[in-house]
Write an enzyme that holds these catalytic residues in place. Sequence first.
Site, PDB file in Angstrom:
ATOM      1  CB  CYS A 336      -0.975  -0.048   1.177  1.00  0.00           C
ATOM      2  SG  CYS A 336      -2.235   1.246   1.166  1.00  0.00           S
ATOM      3  CG  LEU A 337      -0.368   4.760   2.220  1.00  0.00           C
ATOM      4  CD1 LEU A 337      -0.528   5.747   3.355  1.00  0.00           C
ATOM      5  CD2 LEU A 337      -0.775   5.388   0.913  1.00  0.00           C
TER       6      LEU A 337
END
Length: 598
Positions: A336-337
């Site tokens: 994800c991030l």
Amino acid sequence: MLEKNPSDSLAFERMASAWLTPLSYQYPESANDSAPLDLMSNAWLGRVTSNISPAAMFNAFADWLIHLSLSPSKRVVLLERAWQNSWRWHLYNRNCISTEDQSQPFCIAPLSQDQRFRDPAWQTWPFNVISQGFLLQQQWWHRATTGVRGVSKHHEEVVTFTVRQLLDTLAPSNFPLTNPVIQQAAIQSWGNNFLQGWLNATEDWRRSITSDTNEAADTYKVGRDIAISPGKVVFHNHLIELIQYTPTTKTVHALPLLFVPAWIMKYYILDLSPQNSLVKYMVSKGYTVFMISWKNPLAEDRDLSMEDYRKLGLMAAIDAITELTHARKINAAGYCLGGTLLSIVAASMARDGDQRIASVSLFASQVDFEEPGELSLFIDESQISFLEAIMWDQGYLDTKQMAGAFQLLRSNDLIWSRRLNQYLLGRREKKSDLMVWNEDATRMPYRMHSEYLRHLFLHNDLAEGRYITDGKSIHLVDISIPIFVVGTLTDHVAPWRSVFKIHRLSDTEVTFVLTSGGHNAGVVSPPGHPYRSYQISTHADKELAMDADTWQATTEHKEGSWWIAWESWLRKKSGKRIPPPLMPAHKPSAPGKYVMQP
């Protein structure tokens, strides 16, 4: 005596500053800055509007209404559709009343993902008529809010989303008088479902006003049932703890493996219960595994920036790993991030000639934010400015504010279905380790989150070559090491077609996997898990590009877990087998302190 709350004092000082400063305040040139009084007033307003910018909402609906008023043909079509729907519904109602056969052909079939009216009880009169009337209304409003000539795409999406939320609130499945399933449960339990629902609601309310927000803590506890892979915290600073996991094989691959999780949640989605732990799986395959555990920021961390997350986070971890293991290179995987940050770091290191990363793996991570999926509903200049005021006041973005946005994207599943089952039917859902992790959110520092939203989501600086690190721009095309990318089929956070764009932004070998499942469940895909499948192919740097839909249509489907394919790919890039590095005995044990922070 009552103790003085430091946050109250801080709020008073800011309020006083907000009133006094404008007398001599000069507006800076930066678009991110504003007068303190503006920030304070917007922050207060955010408490009333659930952090939604009134200006953003007004602009969207004004755009839609004005262009609808300028489209007489669209209004005529909507009027005709309203009459047709009313007549169809009338005929359906008449047929249901006039015959004992309740299996009348539907006026309109619900969407495949709409589970609200699946129960057979909805096929009986008058509930079949009620549900059909609602679905017809829902269809009409979708037609009314889409396809209006001249309305911007973003405003159309905002209006459609908002109207859908209002309709979902009024759905007949949400009310006892119009839901036959609730009525049957009440008859069978002599009303005990309402009593149990009241007790469930009371318990949830108690948890919401205390720090005890995770109702499944007794079932899954961090360090006892989840995040239990043995290891040591071998390095820490103000932002991260670095965990080294204890080897379980006689020899290990020469190149260590670093996991970079997202800082929006706790790291242990990659180390859930043992049967679902990617960490445990990779350790069992002979990898020296390291994990970044991010600090849960407080108000005093408000000025942590994206550069701090790069330097104090990933770069500090790489420095520590190479020093501890004496390895010249490492493999790195980001979720994800964390994958987005890993891409930024890899591009920065390529620019600077730092060759310590041998390969990059990105799990459900975007590097191009032109099409960020349904999260784009909350991303425009007005909304980000409003959110910045709220974060300025608090020093961070609260976990509840983040969770609320994600729940709205899937309101039927995460809000209304849950309330129906728990408060009206009196049923407590059985929690899984992944559901427990999903409730364990973290805060986002004011400065970092503002920079993230503006530079990536709003302006797409990373994909377009404008992102700055150490005062110089970086370019993803500079990354020359192999990249392994995972997209998940039903991802509403990082849509797989957006993730697929890494092919046109890089100039290296890219292995792309499209796996079944969503943003979280698609990543947690251990071998042996039923109903898992994936597609995989490798694109060499000199091959002709292919669009996402063509790739999906022409790539072979494989049954099973993508973990196996990734480990096979990574094995070829991890060097020869060597004795495992020594584990420091005097260091704190995993999972460390940061993951325990509320």
